[in-house]
Write a protein that holds these residues in place. Structure first.
Motif, mmCIF file in Angstrom:
data_model
loop_
_atom_site.group_PDB
_atom_site.id
_atom_site.type_symbol
_atom_site.label_atom_id
_atom_site.label_comp_id
_atom_site.label_asym_id
_atom_site.label_seq_id
_atom_site.Cartn_x
_atom_site.Cartn_y
_atom_site.Cartn_z
ATOM 1 N N THR A 180 31.243 14.386 19.911
ATOM 2 C CA THR A 180 30.832 13.530 18.801
ATOM 3 C C THR A 180 31.225 12.082 19.071
ATOM 4 O OG1 THR A 180 31.035 13.160 16.418
ATOM 5 C CG2 THR A 180 32.981 13.993 17.566
ATOM 6 N N THR A 181 30.438 11.164 18.599
ATOM 7 C CA THR A 181 30.612 9.763 18.992
ATOM 8 C C THR A 181 31.482 8.948 18.056
ATOM 9 O OG1 THR A 181 29.390 7.758 19.613
ATOM 10 C CG2 THR A 181 28.541 9.012 17.753
ATOM 11 N N ASP A 182 31.691 9.403 16.838
ATOM 12 C CA ASP A 182 32.385 8.584 15.841
ATOM 13 C C ASP A 182 33.622 9.344 15.342
ATOM 14 O OD1 ASP A 182 33.149 6.871 13.883
ATOM 15 O OD2 ASP A 182 31.450 7.218 12.550
ATOM 16 N N TYR A 224 38.947 3.588 16.128
ATOM 17 C CA TYR A 224 38.092 4.757 16.274
ATOM 18 C C TYR A 224 37.102 4.502 17.401
ATOM 19 C CZ TYR A 224 34.454 2.173 13.733
ATOM 20 O OH TYR A 224 33.513 1.223 13.333
ATOM 21 N N ARG A 225 36.606 5.560 17.937
ATOM 22 C CA ARG A 225 35.649 5.446 19.030
ATOM 23 C C ARG A 225 34.226 5.501 18.475
ATOM 24 N NH1 ARG A 225 32.495 9.963 22.167
ATOM 25 N NH2 ARG A 225 31.281 8.598 23.532
ATOM 26 N N TYR A 226 33.419 4.596 18.996
ATOM 27 C CA TYR A 226 31.982 4.631 18.691
ATOM 28 C C TYR A 226 31.249 4.246 19.969
ATOM 29 C CZ TYR A 226 27.502 4.125 16.393
ATOM 30 O OH TYR A 226 26.166 4.277 16.024
ATOM 31 N N SER A 227 30.518 5.210 20.513
ATOM 32 C CA SER A 227 29.810 5.009 21.770
ATOM 33 C C SER A 227 30.807 4.657 22.879
ATOM 34 C CB SER A 227 28.730 3.943 21.594
ATOM 35 O OG SER A 227 27.961 3.830 22.779
ATOM 36 N N TYR A 231 36.562 0.345 17.937
ATOM 37 C CA TYR A 231 36.517 -0.565 16.801
ATOM 38 C C TYR A 231 37.725 -0.304 15.919
ATOM 39 C CZ TYR A 231 31.604 -1.446 18.018
ATOM 40 O OH TYR A 231 30.445 -1.796 18.670
ATOM 41 N N LYS A 239 36.731 9.510 8.501
ATOM 42 C CA LYS A 239 35.983 9.776 9.722
ATOM 43 C C LYS A 239 36.397 11.132 10.283
ATOM 44 C CE LYS A 239 35.484 4.924 11.067
ATOM 45 N NZ LYS A 239 34.026 4.905 10.850
#
Length: 265
Positions: A180-182, A224-227, A231, A239
């Motif tokens: 999962t990306t987020d 947090y990780r996004y792609s 951020y 989340k």
């Protein structure tokens, strides 16, 4: 003529008296025979005593030599035992090293085999992670099904004897990209939001969370990780998250099970 004879006789008698009068001391009496016997007996006793002492000395010398011989034999036997024991210990140590090396080799082989089985059957019995946990290298990962704020997410992982995901090497980064990306990351909360950063540049960062939330508040910003990026947003946002913990050792016997686990098709 008769007068001369009488004179000579008188003179002889006078001279005898004079000689007896000059000596005046009686000759000592001879010692009694009993004393002579005692002296002889004492001399014989002394000789016997000396002979006895000689015999005892010879016996003591012989016994001492015998005992010394036995002591030397015992000492030699002791040294031989010590040498044999040392050789046995060295042999045991070498055997232990060989056994340990063999055990390590078997463990590596079992782990590799289990990885192959895991790719085909994600819930195979050899898997060192619990059900629903993903296995990668020496760690297990659990993807949450619900969304929580950062602090609750960290607490949920702690309840599972785990922690929020920390991406500290490229292998974990490549593995996690397929998930999962987020999701929240195990980065230390901070007071300023700041700008986004490349996730791969965070691998060697000192910002990864080390279980110290002193001074934490809901107004802080959590990563947090996004792609491909990291951020920061308010820690009170909700989340998904990923927990990680060290995997158990692969059980060699479990890699030899031919039966398919429940749910396999």
């Amino acid at each position: 003529m008769s007068e001369e004879i009488m004179y000579a006789d008188l003179k002889f008698q006078d001279s005898s008296k004079t000689e007896n009068g000059k000596s005046g001391i009686k000759a000592p009496a001879a010692p009694p025979r009993s004393w002579q016997c005692r002296v002889v007996a004492l001399a014989v006793f002394c000789l016997l005593l000396l002979a006895g002492l000689g015999i005892l000395g010879s016996m003591f010398y012989g016994t001492s030599n015998m005992q010394m011989g036995k002591l030397n034999k015992l000492q030699s036997f002791k040294e031989e035992l010590q040498r044999n024991l040392s050789l046995q210990l060295i042999e045991n140590m070498n055997s232990s090293v060989k056994i340990r090396n063999l055990s390590i080799t078997l463990q590596k082989m079992a782990t590799k085999l289990c990885h192959q089985l895991y790719k085909k059957y994600p819930e195979h019995k050899c898997k060192p992670c619990r059900k629903r946990w993903l296995w990668h290298e020496d760690s297990c990962y659990l993807l949450s099904q619900q969304r929580e704020d950062w602090q609750t997410s960290e607490q949920e992982c702690q309840n599972l004897n785990a922690s929020l995901l920390k991406i500290k090497n490229k292998s974990v980064l490549d593995f996690i990209k397929s998930q999962t990306t987020d999701f929240w990351l195990g980065l230390s909360p901070r007071k300023n939001q700041g700008s986004f950063e490349m996730l791969k540049e965070k691998i060697s960062s000192s910002d990864w969370f080390i279980n110290n939330t002193n001074g934490f508040s809901g107004e802080m910003y959590c990563g947090y990780r996004y792609s491909e990026y990291v951020y920061y947003t308010l820690c009170t946002e909700r989340k998904k998250f990923i927990c990680e913990k060290l995997a158990n050792r692969v059980k060699i016997e479990n890699t030899l099970i031919n039966e398919e686990p429940d749910g396999f098709t």
